[in-house]
Design a protein around this motif. Structure first.
Motif, PDB file in Angstrom:
ATOM      1  N   VAL A 187       0.356   2.976 -11.555  1.00  0.00           N
ATOM      2  CA  VAL A 187      -1.021   3.460 -11.479  1.00  0.00           C
ATOM      3  C   VAL A 187      -1.238   4.526 -12.548  1.00  0.00           C
ATOM      4  N   ALA A 188      -2.426   4.528 -13.127  1.00  0.00           N
ATOM      5  CA  ALA A 188      -2.814   5.554 -14.097  1.00  0.00           C
ATOM      6  C   ALA A 188      -4.144   6.141 -13.672  1.00  0.00           C
ATOM      7  N   GLU A 189      -4.316   7.408 -13.975  1.00  0.00           N
ATOM      8  CA  GLU A 189      -5.528   8.115 -13.554  1.00  0.00           C
ATOM      9  C   GLU A 189      -6.780   7.581 -14.234  1.00  0.00           C
ATOM     10  N   ARG A 190      -6.678   7.221 -15.496  1.00  0.00           N
ATOM     11  CA  ARG A 190      -7.870   6.873 -16.259  1.00  0.00           C
ATOM     12  C   ARG A 190      -7.942   5.414 -16.684  1.00  0.00           C
ATOM     13  N   CYS A 193      -2.345  -1.219 -10.434  1.00  0.00           N
ATOM     14  CA  CYS A 193      -3.218  -0.453  -9.538  1.00  0.00           C
ATOM     15  C   CYS A 193      -4.266   0.348 -10.293  1.00  0.00           C
ATOM     16  N   ASP A 194      -5.346   0.662  -9.576  1.00  0.00           N
ATOM     17  CA  ASP A 194      -6.267   1.698 -10.016  1.00  0.00           C
ATOM     18  C   ASP A 194      -6.095   2.842  -9.026  1.00  0.00           C
ATOM     19  N   GLU A 195      -6.975   3.811  -9.046  1.00  0.00           N
ATOM     20  CA  GLU A 195      -6.785   4.987  -8.189  1.00  0.00           C
ATOM     21  C   GLU A 195      -7.022   4.726  -6.704  1.00  0.00           C
ATOM     22  N   THR A 196      -7.499   3.520  -6.355  1.00  0.00           N
ATOM     23  CA  THR A 196      -7.755   3.225  -4.935  1.00  0.00           C
ATOM     24  C   THR A 196      -6.748   2.265  -4.335  1.00  0.00           C
ATOM     25  N   GLY A 197      -5.990   1.554  -5.168  1.00  0.00           N
ATOM     26  CA  GLY A 197      -5.007   0.624  -4.635  1.00  0.00           C
ATOM     27  C   GLY A 197      -4.669  -0.486  -5.614  1.00  0.00           C
ATOM     28  N   LYS A 235       1.036   6.820  -6.680  1.00  0.00           N
ATOM     29  CA  LYS A 235      -0.092   7.748  -6.856  1.00  0.00           C
ATOM     30  C   LYS A 235       0.357   9.199  -6.637  1.00  0.00           C
ATOM     31  N   THR A 236       1.208   9.419  -5.656  1.00  0.00           N
ATOM     32  CA  THR A 236       1.747  10.759  -5.416  1.00  0.00           C
ATOM     33  C   THR A 236       2.573  11.228  -6.608  1.00  0.00           C
ATOM     34  N   HIS A 291       0.823  -1.212   0.000  1.00  0.00           N
ATOM     35  CA  HIS A 291       0.000   0.000   0.000  1.00  0.00           C
ATOM     36  C   HIS A 291       0.861   1.268   0.000  1.00  0.00           C
ATOM     37  N   ASP A 292       1.960   1.278   0.746  1.00  0.00           N
ATOM     38  CA  ASP A 292       2.812   2.469   0.735  1.00  0.00           C
ATOM     39  C   ASP A 292       3.487   2.657  -0.620  1.00  0.00           C
ATOM     40  N   LEU A 293       3.770   1.561  -1.312  1.00  0.00           N
ATOM     41  CA  LEU A 293       4.337   1.660  -2.651  1.00  0.00           C
ATOM     42  C   LEU A 293       3.298   2.233  -3.619  1.00  0.00           C
ATOM     43  N   PHE A 294       2.051   1.766  -3.489  1.00  0.00           N
ATOM     44  CA  PHE A 294       0.957   2.330  -4.287  1.00  0.00           C
ATOM     45  C   PHE A 294       0.832   3.832  -4.027  1.00  0.00           C
TER      46      PHE A 294
END
Length: 130
Positions: free
Chosen positions: A75-78, A105-109, A10-11, A3-6
């Motif tokens: 992760v990607a926004e869309r 990942c998606d935007e939640t994890g 995301k950041t 989760h911290d890597l996600f």
């Protein structure tokens, strides 16, 4: 642990420079010593030239001293469950192992976890070029 890597990916995605594709991506790598290196895609006017998020993260990783990569998150926004592009699969394989975990990942994890070997089963290896 992922989760911290996600969150790092995301950041990084929030810092993407994607005015042409409108497709921000973030990536993060964790090394065996716990260090995390992240990156975002950076586009330029001669699109599609530029840097993918994974490439940017690898640049930070190399400049930060490298080490054994144990996990990767993208992760990607869309796009849910985004995967690295073909070129980035090869770039990541250069520094990771076949059993390195890759978190899609998606935007939640994290949505799915695969290995680099599953993502790039027939990639080039440096020993092939000797």
């Amino acid at each position: 642990m992922s989760h911290d890597l996600f969150l790092a990916a995301k950041t990084a995605m929030a810092k993407a420079y994607a005015p042409y594709s409108k497709f921000p991506v973030g990536a993060a790598l964790r090394t065996a010593d716990g260090k995390i290196y992240s990156g975002a895609n950076i586009e330029v006017a001669s699109y599609p030239e530029g840097w993918c998020a994974e490439t940017t993260a690898l640049g930070h990783y190399i400049m930060g001293g490298g080490g054994k990569i144990t996990e990767i998150a993208v992760v990607a926004e869309r796009m849910p469950r985004v995967t690295p592009c073909g070129g980035c699969r090869q770039r990541l394989a250069e520094f990771a192992q076949a059993d390195t975990r890759l978190h899609l990942c998606d935007e939640t994890g994290v949505v799915q976890t695969v290995t680099m070997g599953e993502m790039l089963p027939y990639g080039f290896a440096g020993d092939m070029l000797k």
